[in-house]
Structures are given as C-alpha cells and as structure tokens.
Design a protein around this motif. Structure first.
Motif, PDB file in Angstrom:
ATOM      1  N   LYS A 104       5.061  -3.330   2.321  1.00 15.52           N
ATOM      2  CA  LYS A 104       4.132  -4.182   1.584  1.00 15.52           C
ATOM      3  C   LYS A 104       4.921  -5.015   0.570  1.00 15.52           C
ATOM      4  O   LYS A 104       5.667  -4.472  -0.234  1.00 15.52           O
ATOM      5  CB  LYS A 104       3.100  -3.320   0.865  1.00 15.52           C
ATOM      6  N   TYR A 125       5.525  -7.247  -2.640  1.00 15.40           N
ATOM      7  CA  TYR A 125       5.039  -7.569  -3.989  1.00 15.40           C
ATOM      8  C   TYR A 125       5.863  -8.756  -4.494  1.00 15.40           C
ATOM      9  O   TYR A 125       6.909  -9.086  -3.945  1.00 15.40           O
ATOM     10  CB  TYR A 125       5.218  -6.380  -4.940  1.00 15.40           C
ATOM     11  N   GLU A 183       0.735  -7.743  -6.357  1.00 17.25           N
ATOM     12  CA  GLU A 183       0.707  -7.406  -4.928  1.00 17.25           C
ATOM     13  C   GLU A 183       0.359  -8.649  -4.118  1.00 17.25           C
ATOM     14  O   GLU A 183      -0.515  -9.424  -4.503  1.00 17.25           O
ATOM     15  CB  GLU A 183      -0.332  -6.317  -4.689  1.00 17.25           C
ATOM     16  N   THR A 184       1.054  -8.867  -3.002  1.00 16.18           N
ATOM     17  CA  THR A 184       0.723  -9.993  -2.122  1.00 16.18           C
ATOM     18  C   THR A 184      -0.063  -9.481  -0.910  1.00 16.18           C
ATOM     19  O   THR A 184      -0.243  -8.269  -0.745  1.00 16.18           O
ATOM     20  CB  THR A 184       1.992 -10.705  -1.615  1.00 16.18           C
ATOM     21  N   SER A 185      -0.495 -10.398  -0.071  1.00 16.15           N
ATOM     22  CA  SER A 185      -1.230  -9.994   1.142  1.00 16.15           C
ATOM     23  C   SER A 185      -0.284  -9.777   2.326  1.00 16.15           C
ATOM     24  O   SER A 185      -0.734  -9.502   3.432  1.00 16.15           O
ATOM     25  CB  SER A 185      -2.262 -11.070   1.502  1.00 16.15           C
ATOM     26  N   TYR A 186       1.022  -9.917   2.094  1.00 19.04           N
ATOM     27  CA  TYR A 186       1.989  -9.826   3.191  1.00 19.04           C
ATOM     28  C   TYR A 186       2.402  -8.372   3.439  1.00 19.04           C
ATOM     29  O   TYR A 186       2.887  -7.691   2.531  1.00 19.04           O
ATOM     30  CB  TYR A 186       3.237 -10.649   2.860  1.00 19.04           C
ATOM     31  N   VAL A 187       2.220  -7.925   4.664  1.00 18.62           N
ATOM     32  CA  VAL A 187       2.602  -6.558   5.047  1.00 18.62           C
ATOM     33  C   VAL A 187       3.309  -6.621   6.396  1.00 18.62           C
ATOM     34  O   VAL A 187       2.803  -7.222   7.347  1.00 18.62           O
ATOM     35  CB  VAL A 187       1.368  -5.636   5.169  1.00 18.62           C
ATOM     36  N   ASP A 197       7.676  -8.638  12.389  1.00 18.83           N
ATOM     37  CA  ASP A 197       6.894  -9.016  11.205  1.00 18.83           C
ATOM     38  C   ASP A 197       7.814  -9.204  10.008  1.00 18.83           C
ATOM     39  O   ASP A 197       7.692 -10.163   9.233  1.00 18.83           O
ATOM     40  CB  ASP A 197       5.901  -7.901  10.821  1.00 18.83           C
ATOM     41  N   SER A 218       9.400 -12.902  -4.566  1.00 14.81           N
ATOM     42  CA  SER A 218       9.206 -11.625  -3.884  1.00 14.81           C
ATOM     43  C   SER A 218      10.546 -11.073  -3.379  1.00 14.81           C
ATOM     44  O   SER A 218      10.804  -9.867  -3.455  1.00 14.81           O
ATOM     45  CB  SER A 218       8.230 -11.808  -2.714  1.00 14.81           C
TER      46      SER A 218
END
Length: 221
Positions: A18, A20, A136-140, A146, A158
């Motif tokens: 995840k 950040y 926190e970002t939406s990138y996982v 990925d 980030s």
C-alpha cells in the motif's frame, strides 16, 4: 535475467504493498550557528526531524541543476565559511542503508569535530525543523506487474517516503520496497540492489525514481 510475464502476475505470499505519501511542514527554530563550533553544537542538539530536513530536503526540491553539495551543512561550510575541503568531507556523508538519522548524526559529528573552531560564516546557519504529514493513497500493488506500474506513476513524494523517510527517520533499517520484495516474493537479489542506492546522491525525486525503476526492470523484466 528477468522473471517472465507469468511471474510478474503472481501475488507471492499475498501481502499487498500500500503506497503512502508524505508532505513536510517547515518549522523555523530559534537555533542558529555563526561559527563552526556552534554548527557542531547545533548538529549534536538538533532533533531528528531537523537533521532530516537539512540532509534530505534537496531530494524533494526538484532541482534542475545538481547542487554542489549534498546537504545544507556542507553548503554552509563551503559557501559561507569558505572551507571547501571540510565541505567536501561533509558532502561525502553516506545516507545509504542501513543508516538511520542517528547514524548520520554520528558521522557528521566525527567529520566536523576536529575542525570545529571559531571560524564564522558570512551569514548565520539557521536550523529549520519539519513535521512530516503522512497520507494514505489509493494505490495498492498486489503483483510485481502492479508494483512496477505504480512505482512509475505514484507521486514523487511517495517514492521518497517509502525509500527514504521510513528508513532514515522512522528507523525501519531498510527501504519499504526491498522489505516487500523480499518478504512477499523472496527476491533477495533485487532487494539488495535497491538497498545499495544512496538517496543523498540525488537532487530530485524523479532522478531517484529513475534509478529505482532501472534497477527493478533489470531484475524483473
């Protein structure tokens, strides 16, 4: 040798990465140094966030032209005090793993202490603290594919947070990317290669990102 398309789509042990990011609020302190001796005393007394700011803000400054010195202490000694030899020694301080901010403080003190006399700078060195704000970002990332895509597209802040701030300031001992690649996929070789990158040698987030991507692609593609 790369891993191949099939390996890039596996999820390893199923631990997602995840992303950040962090922003840094500058806080001007009352600490100042006019002489080399006072600079040493300031480095010894400053809190970890203040040292982090003066050592690593260059990488977040988005410089187009590489600065002559890698950190603010070296810059002040070279440009304001005029001791280029000492400035070069301070500029050679390593920020590579597993150094934490306290390790780097010890190295700075060891270099500066024998030369810390009453030579004054043309202007004062002003110590500036900072406070990181972590978001926190939406990138996982779930797979290596990925991860490669997201390292290429997440904000530069980030990249610095996971590769520098967490390890140096929070004392994790290793950058988050290497930890995840080894823990989730057992990729020790690429993890070690990333760990050898010294963030103090970079003058922008994008140049650091570029070398991280080159290393990842060399081992994964």
């Amino acid at each position: 040798m790369g891993l191949g398309a099939k390996a890039l789509d596996t999820r390893g042990r199923g631990i997602p990465f995840k992303f950040y990011t962090a922003y840094y609020i500058s806080l001007y302190s009352k600490m100042r140094a006019r002489t080399l001796r006072q600079l040493l005393q300031g480095i010894e007394a400053a809190d970890a966030n203040t040292l982090f700011h003066h050592l690593f803000h260059t990488i977040r400054s988005k410089h187009l032209i590489p600065p002559r010195y890698t950190n603010d202490f070296a810059h002040w000694v070279g440009e304001e005090v005029g001791d280029e030899e000492l400035a070069a020694a301070l500029s050679d301080i390593s920020g590579a793993e597993p150094a934490t901010i306290e390790d780097i403080r010890k190295e700075l003190v060891a270099v500066l202490e024998p030369h810390a006399d009453d030579r004054a700078g043309k202007s004062e060195f002003v110590f500036v603290a900072m406070e990181p704000v972590v978001v926190e970002t939406s990138y996982v990332a779930h797979t290596l594919a990925d991860f490669l895509d997201l390292v290429e597209m997440v904000p530069g802040e980030s990249i610095v947070y996971h590769f520098v701030t967490r390890r140096v300031l929070e004392g994790t001992g290793r950058n988050d990317f290497s930890i995840w690649l080894e823990k989730n996929f057992g990729l020790s070789e690429v993890a070690e290669a990333l760990s050898r990158i010294d963030p103090l040698m970079y003058n922008s987030e994008e140049s650091l990102r570029g070398d991280i991507l080159k290393t990842l692609k060399r081992y994964l593609l």
